[in-house]
Motif scaffolding. Sequence first.
Motif, PDB file in Angstrom:
ATOM      1  N   LEU A 597       0.947  -1.180   0.192  1.00  0.00           N
ATOM      2  CA  LEU A 597       0.178   0.088   0.018  1.00  0.00           C
ATOM      3  C   LEU A 597       0.991   1.192  -0.171  1.00  0.00           C
ATOM      4  N   ASN A 598       0.492   2.339  -0.323  1.00  0.00           N
ATOM      5  CA  ASN A 598       1.011   3.438  -0.422  1.00  0.00           C
ATOM      6  C   ASN A 598       1.123   4.566   0.690  1.00  0.00           C
ATOM      7  N   LYS A 599       1.547   5.684   0.698  1.00  0.00           N
ATOM      8  CA  LYS A 599       1.590   6.586   1.893  1.00  0.00           C
ATOM      9  C   LYS A 599       0.057   7.041   2.038  1.00  0.00           C
ATOM     10  N   GLN A 600      -0.548   7.314   0.960  1.00  0.00           N
ATOM     11  CA  GLN A 600      -1.766   7.936   1.129  1.00  0.00           C
ATOM     12  C   GLN A 600      -2.550   6.988   1.939  1.00  0.00           C
ATOM     13  N   GLN A 601      -2.767   5.763   1.175  1.00  0.00           N
ATOM     14  CA  GLN A 601      -3.613   4.753   1.688  1.00  0.00           C
ATOM     15  C   GLN A 601      -3.070   4.274   3.318  1.00  0.00           C
ATOM     16  N   ALA A 602      -1.955   4.620   3.520  1.00  0.00           N
ATOM     17  CA  ALA A 602      -1.299   4.203   5.009  1.00  0.00           C
ATOM     18  C   ALA A 602      -2.220   5.170   5.803  1.00  0.00           C
ATOM     19  N   GLN A 603      -2.069   6.491   5.421  1.00  0.00           N
ATOM     20  CA  GLN A 603      -2.578   7.558   6.193  1.00  0.00           C
ATOM     21  C   GLN A 603      -4.218   7.478   6.449  1.00  0.00           C
ATOM     22  N   ASP A 604      -4.756   6.919   5.212  1.00  0.00           N
ATOM     23  CA  ASP A 604      -6.341   7.017   5.311  1.00  0.00           C
ATOM     24  C   ASP A 604      -6.745   6.075   6.470  1.00  0.00           C
ATOM     25  N   MET A 605      -5.863   4.956   6.656  1.00  0.00           N
ATOM     26  CA  MET A 605      -6.082   3.844   7.535  1.00  0.00           C
ATOM     27  C   MET A 605      -6.103   4.164   8.876  1.00  0.00           C
ATOM     28  N   LEU A 606      -4.814   4.791   8.946  1.00  0.00           N
ATOM     29  CA  LEU A 606      -4.142   5.081  10.453  1.00  0.00           C
ATOM     30  C   LEU A 606      -4.966   6.272  11.126  1.00  0.00           C
ATOM     31  N   MET A 607      -5.611   7.083  10.339  1.00  0.00           N
ATOM     32  CA  MET A 607      -6.176   8.479  11.010  1.00  0.00           C
ATOM     33  C   MET A 607      -7.233   8.226  11.525  1.00  0.00           C
ATOM     34  N   SER A 608      -7.883   7.144  11.555  1.00  0.00           N
ATOM     35  CA  SER A 608      -9.204   6.780  12.345  1.00  0.00           C
ATOM     36  C   SER A 608      -8.872   5.827  13.467  1.00  0.00           C
ATOM     37  N   LYS A 609      -7.552   5.475  13.715  1.00  0.00           N
ATOM     38  CA  LYS A 609      -7.003   4.737  14.878  1.00  0.00           C
ATOM     39  C   LYS A 609      -6.456   5.369  15.827  1.00  0.00           C
ATOM     40  N   PRO A 610      -6.392   4.865  17.166  1.00  0.00           N
ATOM     41  CA  PRO A 610      -5.716   5.550  18.442  1.00  0.00           C
ATOM     42  C   PRO A 610      -4.422   5.674  17.984  1.00  0.00           C
ATOM     43  N   ASN A 611      -3.742   6.980  18.742  1.00  0.00           N
ATOM     44  CA  ASN A 611      -2.463   7.187  18.928  1.00  0.00           C
ATOM     45  C   ASN A 611      -1.604   6.236  19.040  1.00  0.00           C
TER      46      ASN A 611
END
Length: 781
Positions: A597-611
């Motif tokens: 997966l690319n950076k943008q996909q990683a960001q989209d997936m992680l932004m909804s998760k806890p720190n």
Amino acid sequence: MAVWIQAQQLQGDALHQMQSLYGQHFPIEVRHYLAQWIEGQLWDSVELENPQEELKAKRLLDSLVQELQKKAEHQVGEDGFLLKIKLGHYASQLKSTYDRCPLELVRCIKHILHTEKRLCYKMLFRSGGGGTLDSLSQRHQQINQAFEELRVAMQETENELRKLQHNQEYFIIQYQENLHIQAQLNNLSAVPAEERAQRETSLQAKRATLETWLTREANTMQKYRLDLAEKHQQSLVQLRKQQTLILDEELIQWKRRQQLAGNGGPSEGGLDVLQSWCEKLADLIWQNRQQIQRAKHLTQQLPLPGPIEELLTKLNADITDIISALVTSTFIIEKQPPQVLKTQTKFAATVRLLVGGKLNVHMNPPQVKAVIVSEQQAKALLKNESTRNDSSGEILNNNCVMEYHRTTGTLSAHFRNMSLKRIKRSDRRGAESVTEEKFTVLFESQFSVGGNELVFHVKTLSLPVVVIVHGSQDNNATATVLWDNAFAEPGRVPFIVPDKVLWPQLCEALDMKYKAEMHSARGLSDDNLVFLAQKAFSSASVNPDDYRNMTMSWSQFNRESLPGRNFTFWQWFDGVMELMKKHLKPHWNDGAIMGFLNKQQAQDMLMSKPNGTFLLRFSDSEIGGITIAWVAENPNKRLVWNLMPYTTKDFTIRSLADRISDLNHLLYLYPDRPKDEVFSKYYTPPLSKAVGGYVKPQIKQVVPEFTTPNSETSTVNPTYMDQSPSPSVAHPNNFGIFPQINDPMMDADGEFDLEDTMDVARHVEELLRRPMANQWDSQPS
């Protein structure tokens, strides 16, 4: 022995039927310990209704008893002692039971083997529950059924031939009697007149009767000969059909599986079954050939008017062609040489003659020679054009004698220490590189069968080989081999492959290769393949379903660099496999690495998760790189950070699991698995206590900005990490020429406060360790 191995897997009623075959008349232990010997004897060659065959049966009985006694003598140890006594008892028991009626032993064993085969066929060819046969089982059943029909036909022609021989011998006797009567008639002149008339009348009547019988019998024999020749002709048609099925379908499919195994496909297997079929073919063909020659000999002994001799001559030529095709086609490469072949490096290969044992080729062991030839030379060989014995290189230790292995019944030559000393390359075409040039190893031999009656010159070509001189060429050479193995068509002209293939076809090849490298059933998911398609076609906007109809050319695969990169699609993918194979295979198999997966996909997936939630993905910009992306709190907003990619070099210093353990701000592997739950089993155990007064140092990974207790609010220096891919994430603006320095050891003007009690030299050393790259330099992804 193959039948007994299958018989031991019988279950339920079939197992009870098999067990009921044995008893005091023939103990099951004898079947078990002499399985290979029993299945190797020609029980069917004994005619049970012919008393003259009793001597042959007696020899089989004596051999069976001797084999049992030998098996008993070789038993050692406590368990072996009991078995030794038991087998010795069975030997005496069989001797006393069948010594006066050895044909009954043959009848018993033939019944046992026939029933076992029937039970095993039912087991092998019956699919679970439904009782129907799948296509593979149907084909195998068809082959075995055809062999049984051919065996019966051959036995019929053998009986007909013997009958014809008996009739011809009787005919010759009667013909001689007719000549004797004629001689008596010629000698009547010396007999008195009154006696001469009486005797002449009697002899004339006898001669007339005999000549009538001879005429009728000659016509009958001629008809028998024609009928027998017709039956041989029908057998030849069936033999040719069976041979085509085995050689042009089953053997070709085996070779195709062997080629796909070079890309990581399932092990080719099944060669022993193929050999058993080829040996049955050889046996039937050879026996038919002998029958035809015996029929021709009978014709020459007693010539009769008609076309029979010409017909038998044609049959003999046809059967010789069939056996020639069988022998030359069954000279195969059991173990292929490496398809990426480095000069000055030892390699091995094995060739095998599937009918060698049946034709007794090992009685005069042939020698096999290996030479390396170019693609053009391979084309000429297949066209039977002369190549003037040229080769394209020099192979050391390239001669080997074929050996017969009695335990397996195989005739093969094992080249264990070959080495390519040098290679002679041809002129390359267009953009073709040295790693796209294909060679092949030619194995050839010559041997005779039937007492030098038939001489065969056999040859076979290996799968395409790419020759390299340095390890740096391995990546591109592997691409050539993968493309050839995946997309070569049966019967092609060496070594033509399509220039373009459908993307799903390539996906299948990549998935096969990836699973083989990982030694895992976890291959490439549909999402992984969509990511790869987007990378390969440099398009993220195409509907995933549209990729199914897109084609990829060889140039796109491994000639043209990806946009903005200095490497090809294959080089990037192969770099991923190399990294995973060497260092990260367990983590992939555990499902800990998302990877594709690319950076943008990683960001989209992680932004909804806890720190503290993180994931692992492959670097877009670096071959064989993997990075950690995680979400953390910034003084202004939550951001997704990307650690500078790790490569093989990094993991030779410290493992991925230990690096993740070092970073305390990483808490949960996406989506919500505690990191210790996933990675703790791979952590390096704590160091032992000091030995000999010395404490061993330990390397640990540190990201300075995330080492403070309040790491979630720390500012990240982009020199260490990169969060640039997302448009919503930007670096803080710095308007000075140099980055602002916030250091407690300096005053407001940036001067050192010498009154501070901290060791100044140590502080300078720490400053010098900081990277000096400009914070606006582009960062790897």
